[in-house]
Design a protein around this motif. Structure first.
Motif, PDB file in Angstrom:
ATOM      1  N   GLY A 602       0.810  -1.184   0.073  1.00  0.00           N
ATOM      2  CA  GLY A 602       0.079  -0.292   0.053  1.00  0.00           C
ATOM      3  C   GLY A 602       0.482   1.036  -0.044  1.00  0.00           C
ATOM      4  N   LEU A 603       2.077   1.226   0.571  1.00  0.00           N
ATOM      5  CA  LEU A 603       2.858   2.365   0.722  1.00  0.00           C
ATOM      6  C   LEU A 603       3.776   2.506  -0.505  1.00  0.00           C
ATOM      7  CD1 LEU A 603       4.062   1.988   4.251  1.00  0.00           C
ATOM      8  CD2 LEU A 603       2.873   3.898   3.499  1.00  0.00           C
ATOM      9  N   ARG A 604       3.724   1.427  -1.484  1.00  0.00           N
ATOM     10  CA  ARG A 604       4.336   1.245  -2.968  1.00  0.00           C
ATOM     11  C   ARG A 604       5.712   1.318  -2.566  1.00  0.00           C
ATOM     12  NH1 ARG A 604       0.738   2.452  -6.714  1.00  0.00           N
ATOM     13  NH2 ARG A 604      -0.905   3.639  -6.325  1.00  0.00           N
ATOM     14  N   GLN A 605       6.201   0.604  -1.575  1.00  0.00           N
ATOM     15  CA  GLN A 605       7.523   0.106  -1.242  1.00  0.00           C
ATOM     16  C   GLN A 605       7.862  -1.257  -1.689  1.00  0.00           C
ATOM     17  OE1 GLN A 605       9.368   1.469   2.523  1.00  0.00           O
ATOM     18  NE2 GLN A 605       7.463   3.130   2.703  1.00  0.00           N
ATOM     19  N   SER A 606       7.849  -1.597  -2.794  1.00  0.00           N
ATOM     20  CA  SER A 606       7.708  -2.912  -3.322  1.00  0.00           C
ATOM     21  C   SER A 606       8.938  -3.632  -3.028  1.00  0.00           C
ATOM     22  CB  SER A 606       7.862  -2.890  -5.024  1.00  0.00           C
ATOM     23  OG  SER A 606       6.608  -2.335  -5.197  1.00  0.00           O
ATOM     24  N   ASP A 607      10.131  -3.237  -2.767  1.00  0.00           N
ATOM     25  CA  ASP A 607      11.170  -4.012  -2.398  1.00  0.00           C
ATOM     26  C   ASP A 607      11.053  -4.558  -0.798  1.00  0.00           C
ATOM     27  OD1 ASP A 607      12.658  -3.346  -4.623  1.00  0.00           O
ATOM     28  OD2 ASP A 607      13.947  -1.825  -3.807  1.00  0.00           O
ATOM     29  N   LEU A 608      10.516  -3.701  -0.070  1.00  0.00           N
ATOM     30  CA  LEU A 608      10.154  -4.085   1.471  1.00  0.00           C
ATOM     31  C   LEU A 608       9.097  -5.173   1.272  1.00  0.00           C
ATOM     32  CD1 LEU A 608      10.769  -0.704   3.456  1.00  0.00           C
ATOM     33  CD2 LEU A 608      11.943  -2.927   3.588  1.00  0.00           C
ATOM     34  N   ALA A 609       8.177  -5.057   0.584  1.00  0.00           N
ATOM     35  CA  ALA A 609       7.077  -5.990   0.334  1.00  0.00           C
ATOM     36  C   ALA A 609       7.711  -7.425   0.133  1.00  0.00           C
ATOM     37  CB  ALA A 609       5.958  -5.303  -0.373  1.00  0.00           C
ATOM     38  N   VAL A 610       8.300  -7.290  -1.101  1.00  0.00           N
ATOM     39  CA  VAL A 610       9.167  -8.501  -1.461  1.00  0.00           C
ATOM     40  C   VAL A 610       9.736  -9.384  -0.330  1.00  0.00           C
ATOM     41  CG1 VAL A 610      10.841  -9.401  -2.979  1.00  0.00           C
ATOM     42  CG2 VAL A 610       9.136  -7.973  -3.757  1.00  0.00           C
ATOM     43  N   ALA A 611      10.550  -8.361   0.391  1.00  0.00           N
ATOM     44  CA  ALA A 611      11.412  -9.081   1.320  1.00  0.00           C
ATOM     45  C   ALA A 611      10.560  -9.777   2.462  1.00  0.00           C
ATOM     46  CB  ALA A 611      12.383  -7.918   1.761  1.00  0.00           C
ATOM     47  N   HIS A 612       9.282  -8.956   2.856  1.00  0.00           N
ATOM     48  CA  HIS A 612       8.365  -9.506   3.875  1.00  0.00           C
ATOM     49  C   HIS A 612       7.677 -10.629   3.272  1.00  0.00           C
ATOM     50  CE1 HIS A 612       9.385  -6.944   7.638  1.00  0.00           C
ATOM     51  NE2 HIS A 612       9.393  -5.863   6.571  1.00  0.00           N
ATOM     52  N   TYR A 613       7.212 -10.829   2.110  1.00  0.00           N
ATOM     53  CA  TYR A 613       6.590 -11.998   1.610  1.00  0.00           C
ATOM     54  C   TYR A 613       7.753 -13.283   1.669  1.00  0.00           C
ATOM     55  CZ  TYR A 613       2.359  -9.693   0.082  1.00  0.00           C
ATOM     56  OH  TYR A 613       1.225  -8.963  -0.078  1.00  0.00           O
ATOM     57  N   ARG A 614       8.817 -12.860   1.455  1.00  0.00           N
ATOM     58  CA  ARG A 614       9.928 -14.107   1.324  1.00  0.00           C
ATOM     59  C   ARG A 614      10.235 -14.395   2.769  1.00  0.00           C
ATOM     60  NH1 ARG A 614      11.991 -14.736  -3.660  1.00  0.00           N
ATOM     61  NH2 ARG A 614      12.049 -13.245  -5.047  1.00  0.00           N
ATOM     62  N   ARG A 615      10.052 -13.904   3.564  1.00  0.00           N
ATOM     63  CA  ARG A 615      10.180 -14.272   5.140  1.00  0.00           C
ATOM     64  C   ARG A 615       9.076 -14.908   5.453  1.00  0.00           C
ATOM     65  NH1 ARG A 615      12.540  -8.174   6.832  1.00  0.00           N
ATOM     66  NH2 ARG A 615      14.532  -8.358   6.032  1.00  0.00           N
ATOM     67  N   CYS A 616       7.819 -14.261   5.315  1.00  0.00           N
ATOM     68  CA  CYS A 616       6.468 -14.844   5.420  1.00  0.00           C
ATOM     69  C   CYS A 616       6.402 -16.461   5.068  1.00  0.00           C
ATOM     70  CB  CYS A 616       5.392 -14.213   4.773  1.00  0.00           C
ATOM     71  SG  CYS A 616       3.993 -15.221   4.191  1.00  0.00           S
ATOM     72  N   ILE A 617       6.994 -16.441   3.629  1.00  0.00           N
ATOM     73  CA  ILE A 617       6.894 -18.012   3.024  1.00  0.00           C
ATOM     74  C   ILE A 617       7.861 -18.635   3.825  1.00  0.00           C
ATOM     75  CG2 ILE A 617       7.726 -19.241   1.014  1.00  0.00           C
ATOM     76  CD1 ILE A 617       6.770 -16.405  -0.572  1.00  0.00           C
ATOM     77  N   GLU A 618       8.974 -18.176   4.200  1.00  0.00           N
ATOM     78  CA  GLU A 618       9.895 -19.027   5.016  1.00  0.00           C
ATOM     79  C   GLU A 618       9.520 -19.480   6.231  1.00  0.00           C
ATOM     80  OE1 GLU A 618      14.396 -18.340   7.141  1.00  0.00           O
ATOM     81  OE2 GLU A 618      13.471 -16.941   5.428  1.00  0.00           O
ATOM     82  N   ALA A 619       8.758 -18.625   6.756  1.00  0.00           N
ATOM     83  CA  ALA A 619       8.270 -19.053   8.314  1.00  0.00           C
ATOM     84  C   ALA A 619       7.158 -19.923   7.997  1.00  0.00           C
ATOM     85  CB  ALA A 619       7.731 -17.750   8.878  1.00  0.00           C
ATOM     86  N   HIS A 620       6.220 -19.826   7.180  1.00  0.00           N
ATOM     87  CA  HIS A 620       5.370 -20.916   7.023  1.00  0.00           C
ATOM     88  C   HIS A 620       5.655 -22.309   6.477  1.00  0.00           C
ATOM     89  CE1 HIS A 620       1.874 -18.219   7.759  1.00  0.00           C
ATOM     90  NE2 HIS A 620       2.044 -17.575   6.710  1.00  0.00           N
TER      91      HIS A 620
END
Length: 677
Positions: A602-620
Motif C-alpha cells: 500500500g505504501l508502494r515500497q515494493s522492495d520491502l513488500a517482497v522481502a517480507h513476503y519471502r520471510r513470510c513464506i520461509e516461516a510458513h
C-alpha cells in the motif's frame, strides 16, 4: 486458554507434493470369503454406477462389497473412499454432512475451503471427484438421506451402498441399482464350513454340516462364529456343535424360530459368548460399553482396567472366535449385531456400578488424551488444567503424532462428548471443547465442531462452570464467524464478554473482544472493530499477555490498513512482529510478515513488500503451513509481476499452484489463469 487467540495459527501440512495423496480407506478383505459369484458378476456389470446392496443383518453385505472392491482396486487409481454410516448404532448414525467432511479431508481439500452448507459440501465433493476414477463404499446406511449426498455425478466413480433397508427412494429418485443379497445357498454354506471348520470334519459328517448351516440360518456371520468353536478343537465334531447349539436354542426358547435369521444369530452369539474364558467375556462386554463399534487397544485397556499386553491377549481370543475383527494395528471393530449383543451382556452380566465406572474411566481417558494432543498441536497457548482423574493419557512425540491420533479417533471423540452428556457426566462433557479446540480449528470440521461445542455449552451451564461457559461461547463465535454466520458470531462473542466480565476473567474478555473485532472488520464496521481492539489491548497489557498483545496489534494493523492509515498500520505490525519473535511464536511471525508486506504494498515500497513476503513464506514453510505458504507465494508473484519481473512471478506462481492443487484450494483456478495469461 485465551479463547480465539489461536484462530488461524497453525496448519499441519507436510512439504509440497507433486500430486494429491491417494486415499486407500477400504477395510481389510474378509478372510475365507465363500461363494457369491453371481452377486460379484452383477457388481462387475454395474461398475461406473451406484449400487445399493441390501439384505438382512449378518448376511454379508459389507463382506461382498469389500471383496469386490479389493478385487478391482486397480481400476480405481485415484483412490478408494470408505465410511461406516453407523445407521443401526444405538448411539446414533453418522450424518451425510459428517461423512462429506471426512471424504473432503481424505481428498486433501484445504479445510478453510470446505463450505458450511451441506449442499455446498456435496457439490464440492462431486466437483473434486468428477472425471476421476474413484470407488466409494458407503456402509451401514439406514436412510436414503444418509447416502444421497455421497453419490457421485461422474461415470468414472463407482459407488457401493450397503443397507438392511430397501431404500426405495434411493432407487426410484436417484437411479441407484439394487442388488438384493439372500442367505447363502446350501452349497455355499457347506463351502464356508469347509474353509472355517475344516474339510475333514465336513466330509466326516455331511448331515451334521447341513444341520449346522440350517441352525445358523445360512448366515455367514453366524456360520463363521459357530464353526470357529471347533476350528482349534481337534476332538470336537460337527455333531457336537449342532447338539450344543440346539441346547442353546432351547435355553433361549428359540428352537421353533429357525426361519428368523436374527434369532439364529442371537443363539449362536449366546452359545459362543458362554464358551469364552471370563477375561475374554469381559473384553467382549467392553465393546458394549465403548463409545462406538470401533476401539483402539488403549481404549479397551482403559475399559478393562488392564495393561495393554494383557488386553491384547484377551482381545486376540475374541478375534480368533470371529467376535471382533482387527482394522489396523491395535485397532478393532465389532459388527453392529455383535455390539448389540455385547451391550445386552454388559447390562446383564456385571454390576451396574462396575459398568458405569468403566464408562466414566474411558470418557475421562479420551478427554485427557485429547487435552494432551491439544497441548502438542498448539503448545504455546494458555490452558486451564483439567480436574484430576485416575487415568493415564497418551503422550505425543510431535504434532504429526497428535494429529494422527485426533483424526483416527474423531468419531470416538465426538461420540464421547455425546455419551458423557447423555450419561450425566457434564463435568467431562463441558471440558471436551477446550481439549478439542486446536483439532477443530486446524481441520475446520464444521459439523462436528458446532455439534460438540453446543453440547459442551449446555453441560457447562448444567454444572455452573462459568469460566468454561465463557470459553465455549467464544469458540463457537469463532466457528460462526468462519462460516459466515456473522449475527450468531456477534451474539456468542457478546455473551462471552458478558459472562467473562461477570466472573472477572480478563483473559477471556480480551480474547472475546479481539474475536468480536474480526467480525466487525469483516462487516466493514471499522469503528466498532477498533473500539474492541483498543479495549482488548488495554487488558492484555495490564495482564502482561505478550502473545495476546501481539495478536491484537496485528489485527489493529490490518484494520488501519483497511482504513488507509498505512503509517499506523506499519507501526502496529512492527510491534506485533517484535513480540512474536520475543515469545518464540514462529508461525505467528509468518502472519506478521504477510501483514507487513501487504502494508508495504500500500505504501508502494515494493522492495520491502517482497522481502517480507519471502520471510513470510520461509516461516510458513518451516512450520508446515501450506496454506500460508501458498498465499505468500501468490502475493509475492503479484508484486514481482507488477514490478516487471515476469519470470520471477511465473516461478513463484507455479510453486503456489502446486500447493493450491495439493490442498484443493479454489485459488488454484485464479493462479492457473494468471500463468496462462
Amino acid at each position: 486458554m485465551q479463547a480465539g487467540t489461536v484462530h488461524g495459527g497453525v496448519h499441519l501440512h507436510h512439504a509440497p507434493r507433486s500430486q494429491r495423496p491417494v486415499p486407500r480407506q477400504l477395510p481389510p478383505d474378509t478372510s475365507r470369503f465363500t461363494g457369491r459369484e453371481d452377486a460379484l458378476s452383477r457388481l462387475d456389470a454395474r461398475a461406473g454406477t451406484a449400487t445399493l446392496i441390501t439384505g438382512t443383518a449378518g448376511v454379508g453385505k459389507t463382506a461382498l462389497a469389500v471383496r469386490w472392491a479389493h478385487r478391482h482396486r486397480d481400476r480405481f487409481p485415484d483412490g478408494q473412499l470408505y465410511v461406516d454410516m453407523r445407521g443401526y448404532s444405538p448411539r446414533g448414525p453418522l450424518t451425510a454432512d459428517q461423512a462429506l467432511e471426512g471424504f473432503l479431508h481424505a481428498l486433501d481439500v484445504d479445510p478453510e475451503r470446505v463450505p458450511v452448507d451441506p449442499e455446498d459440501k456435496a457439490a464440492l465433493y462431486r466437483s473434486v471427484t468428477d472425471g476421476r476414477r474413484f470407488l466409494v463404499l458407503v456402509d451401514n446406511v439406514s436412510a436414503a438421506d444418509q447416502a444421497r449426498p455421497l453419490l457421485a455425478a461422474s461415470d468414472t466413480v463407482t459407488v457401493l451402498v450397503t443397507s438392511r433397508n430397501r431404500l426405495p427412494g434411493l432407487v426410484s429418485r436417484d437411479g441407484v441399482g439394487r442388488l438384493g443379497l439372500d442367505v447363502l445357498s446350501p452349497a455355499e454354506s457347506i463351502s464356508l464350513l469347509r474353509a472355517t471348520a475344516g474339510g475333514d470334519r465336513v466330509d466326516a459328517d455331511p448331515a451334521a454340516a447341513a444341520r449346522l448351516a440350517d441352525q445358523c440360518a445360512r448366515l455367514p456371520l453366524a456360520l463363521r462364529v459357530a464353526a470357529e468353536r471347533c476350528a482349534d478343537a481337534p476332538f470336537t465334531t460337527l455333531a457336537d456343535l449342532t447338539a450344543d447349539l440346539a441346547a442353546e436354542q432351547d435355553r433361549l426358547d428359540l428352537l421353533s424360530s429357525g426361519d428368523d435369521p436374527n434369532a439364529a444369530v442371537r443363539a449362536v452369539l449366546s452359545w459362543s459368548y458362554r464358551a469364552l474364558p471370563a477375561d475374554a467375556a469381559a473384553a467382549f462386554r467392553a465393546f458394549g460399553l465403548h463409545v462406538t463399534s470401533e476401539a483402539s487397544l488403549d481404549a479397551l485397556a482403559v475399559l478393562l482396567d488392564l495393561p495393554a499386553a494383557s488386553t491384547r491377549r484377551v482381545v486376540d481370543t475374541l478375534v480368533a472366535a470371529h467376535l471382533v475383527e482387527p482394522t489396523a494395528r491395535d485397532r478393532y471393530r465389532v459388527h453392529d449385531l455383535l455390539r448389540a449383543y455385547a451391550v445386552e451382556r454388559a447390562n446383564a452380566d456385571q454390576p451396574p456400578e462396575e459398568g458405569a465406572a468403566a464408562v466414566r474411566r474411558v470418557l475421562a481417558w479420551y478427554l485427557h488424551t485429547a487435552f494432551a494432543a491439544d497441548r502438542t498441536l498448539l503448545p504455546l497457548y494458555r490452558r486451564t488444567p483439567l480436574p484430576a482423574e485416575d487415568v493415564t493419557p497418551l503422550d505425543f512425540a510431535d504434532r504429526a503424532a497428535a494429529m494422527r491420533w485426533c483424526e483416527a479417533e474423531r468419531a470416538n471423540l465426538v461420540g464421547a462428548v455425546r455419551l458423557a452428556a447423555d450419561a450425566g457426566h457434564h463435568d467431562l462433557a463441558g471440558r471436551f471443547p477446550s481439549a478439542l479446540w486446536s483439532f477443530f480449528d486446524l481441520r475446520k470440521l464444521w459439523a462436528d465442531w458446532t455439534a460438540v461445542f453446543e453440547i459442551g455449552l449446555t453441560s457447562t451451564r448444567i454444572t455452573g462452570d462459568r469460566h468454561a461457559e465463557a470459553d465455549v461461547l467464544n469458540w463457537l463465535g469463532v466457528a460462526f464467524h468462519d462460516t459466515g454466520r456473522y449475527d450468531r458470531a456477534i451474539d456468542h462473542h457478546q455473551e462471552a464478554l458478558a459472562v467473562s466480565r461477570e466472573i472477572g476473567d480478563q483473559l477471556t474478555e480480551a480474547g472475546a473482544l479481539a474475536n468480536l473485532s474480526s467480525v466487525y472488520r469483516r462487516l466493514a464496521r471499522f469503528d466498532e472493530a477498533l473500539d474492541c481492539l483498543h479495549r482488548s489491548l488495554t487488558i492484555r497489557r495490564a495482564t502482561r499477555d505478550l502473545r495476546g498483545e501481539a495478536i491484537t496489534l496485528n489485527r489493529l494493523g490490518a484494520v488501519y490498513r483497511d482504513l488507509g492509515r498505512l503509517d499506523e498500520s506499519l507501526d502496529h505490525l512492527r510491534r506485533s512482529l517484535d513480540l512474536r519473535k520475543r515469545t518464540g511464536d514462529r508461525h505467528g511471525e509468518g502472519f506478521a510478515h504477510h501483514s507487513l508486506a501487504a502494508t508495504y504494498e500500500g505504501l508502494r515500497q515494493s522492495d520491502l513488500a517482497v522481502a517480507h513476503y519471502r520471510r513470510c513464506i520461509e516461516a510458513h514453510r518451516e512450520v508446515g503451513n501450506l496454506s500460508g505458504e501458498a498465499k505468500g507465494l501468490d502475493c509475492l508473484g503479484k508484486v514481482l509481476d507488477r514490478t516487471g519481473d515476469t519470470t520471477g512471478a511465473k516461478a513463484v506462481w507455479e510453486q503456489a499452484l502446486a500447493i493450491y492443487e495439493t490442498i484443493g484450494s479454489a485459488e488454484a483456478y485464479q493462479v492457473r489463469a494468471r500463468l496462462a495469461g
